[in-house]
Scaffold this motif. Structure first.
Motif, PDB file in Angstrom:
ATOM      1  N   SER A  89     -45.123  -2.514 -37.210  1.00  0.00           N
ATOM      2  CA  SER A  89     -45.311  -2.894 -35.811  1.00  0.00           C
ATOM      3  C   SER A  89     -44.338  -3.997 -35.409  1.00  0.00           C
ATOM      4  CB  SER A  89     -46.752  -3.360 -35.578  1.00  0.00           C
ATOM      5  OG  SER A  89     -47.009  -4.529 -36.307  1.00  0.00           O
ATOM      6  N   LEU A  90     -44.028  -4.043 -34.129  1.00  0.00           N
ATOM      7  CA  LEU A  90     -43.125  -5.056 -33.585  1.00  0.00           C
ATOM      8  C   LEU A  90     -43.892  -6.249 -33.033  1.00  0.00           C
ATOM      9  CD1 LEU A  90     -40.665  -2.651 -31.752  1.00  0.00           C
ATOM     10  CD2 LEU A  90     -40.483  -3.587 -34.058  1.00  0.00           C
ATOM     11  N   ASN A 119     -35.681  -6.539 -26.605  1.00  0.00           N
ATOM     12  CA  ASN A 119     -35.049  -6.558 -25.292  1.00  0.00           C
ATOM     13  C   ASN A 119     -36.070  -6.399 -24.186  1.00  0.00           C
ATOM     14  OD1 ASN A 119     -32.473  -6.868 -26.329  1.00  0.00           O
ATOM     15  ND2 ASN A 119     -32.108  -4.665 -26.427  1.00  0.00           N
ATOM     16  N   GLN A 120     -37.080  -5.551 -24.433  1.00  0.00           N
ATOM     17  CA  GLN A 120     -38.055  -5.250 -23.394  1.00  0.00           C
ATOM     18  C   GLN A 120     -39.376  -4.827 -24.028  1.00  0.00           C
ATOM     19  OE1 GLN A 120     -36.917  -1.905 -21.002  1.00  0.00           O
ATOM     20  NE2 GLN A 120     -38.164  -2.561 -19.291  1.00  0.00           N
ATOM     21  N   ILE A 170     -46.025  -4.429 -16.490  1.00  0.00           N
ATOM     22  CA  ILE A 170     -45.112  -5.564 -16.503  1.00  0.00           C
ATOM     23  C   ILE A 170     -44.147  -5.394 -17.662  1.00  0.00           C
ATOM     24  CG2 ILE A 170     -46.739  -7.159 -15.407  1.00  0.00           C
ATOM     25  CD1 ILE A 170     -47.159  -8.412 -18.158  1.00  0.00           C
ATOM     26  N   GLU A 171     -42.956  -5.894 -17.460  1.00  0.00           N
ATOM     27  CA  GLU A 171     -41.930  -5.862 -18.498  1.00  0.00           C
ATOM     28  C   GLU A 171     -41.566  -7.296 -18.827  1.00  0.00           C
ATOM     29  OE1 GLU A 171     -38.618  -3.583 -17.125  1.00  0.00           O
ATOM     30  OE2 GLU A 171     -39.891  -1.965 -16.413  1.00  0.00           O
ATOM     31  N   MET A 172     -41.403  -7.578 -20.118  1.00  0.00           N
ATOM     32  CA  MET A 172     -41.012  -8.918 -20.522  1.00  0.00           C
ATOM     33  C   MET A 172     -40.074  -8.847 -21.721  1.00  0.00           C
ATOM     34  SD  MET A 172     -44.405 -10.361 -22.545  1.00  0.00           S
ATOM     35  CE  MET A 172     -45.351 -10.567 -21.099  1.00  0.00           C
TER      36      MET A 172
END
Length: 92
Positions: A2-3, A35-36, A59-61
């Protein structure tokens, strides 16, 4: 591998009217820079039918550093909800 690891999710108002906003606090550990990262709040209209599911908010972060992070997302009431409906056929 997992990230990220989600460590906690808190619903700010566990019981509320359907038209009230939803507040969710999410805590997680970032295991590497990304990156996202995209988070989505999805309304599930029917358990057995993905066609009635709706993304209420996304949402993107970017994840620029490894370690623990936390954020709160608010999803407001949207009048354009298409609620799942079940069609029953009569058999004579």
């Amino acid at each position: 591998m997992s990230l990220i690891n989600v460590t906690n999710v808190i619903m700010k108002e566990a019981t509320a009217k359907f038209t009230d906003p939803i507040w969710v606090e999410i805590s997680f550990d970032a295991l590497q820079e990304l990156n996202q990262l995209i988070w989505k709040v999805i309304y599930i209209g029917e358990a057995n039918n993905d066609e009635s599911d709706q993304v209420l908010e996304d949402i993107e972060m970017p994840i620029e550093q490894v370690g623990p992070m936390r954020f709160t997302i608010e999803v407001g009431y949207k009048k354009s909800y298409i609620l799942g409906t079940r069609t029953r056929s009569k058999q004579d």
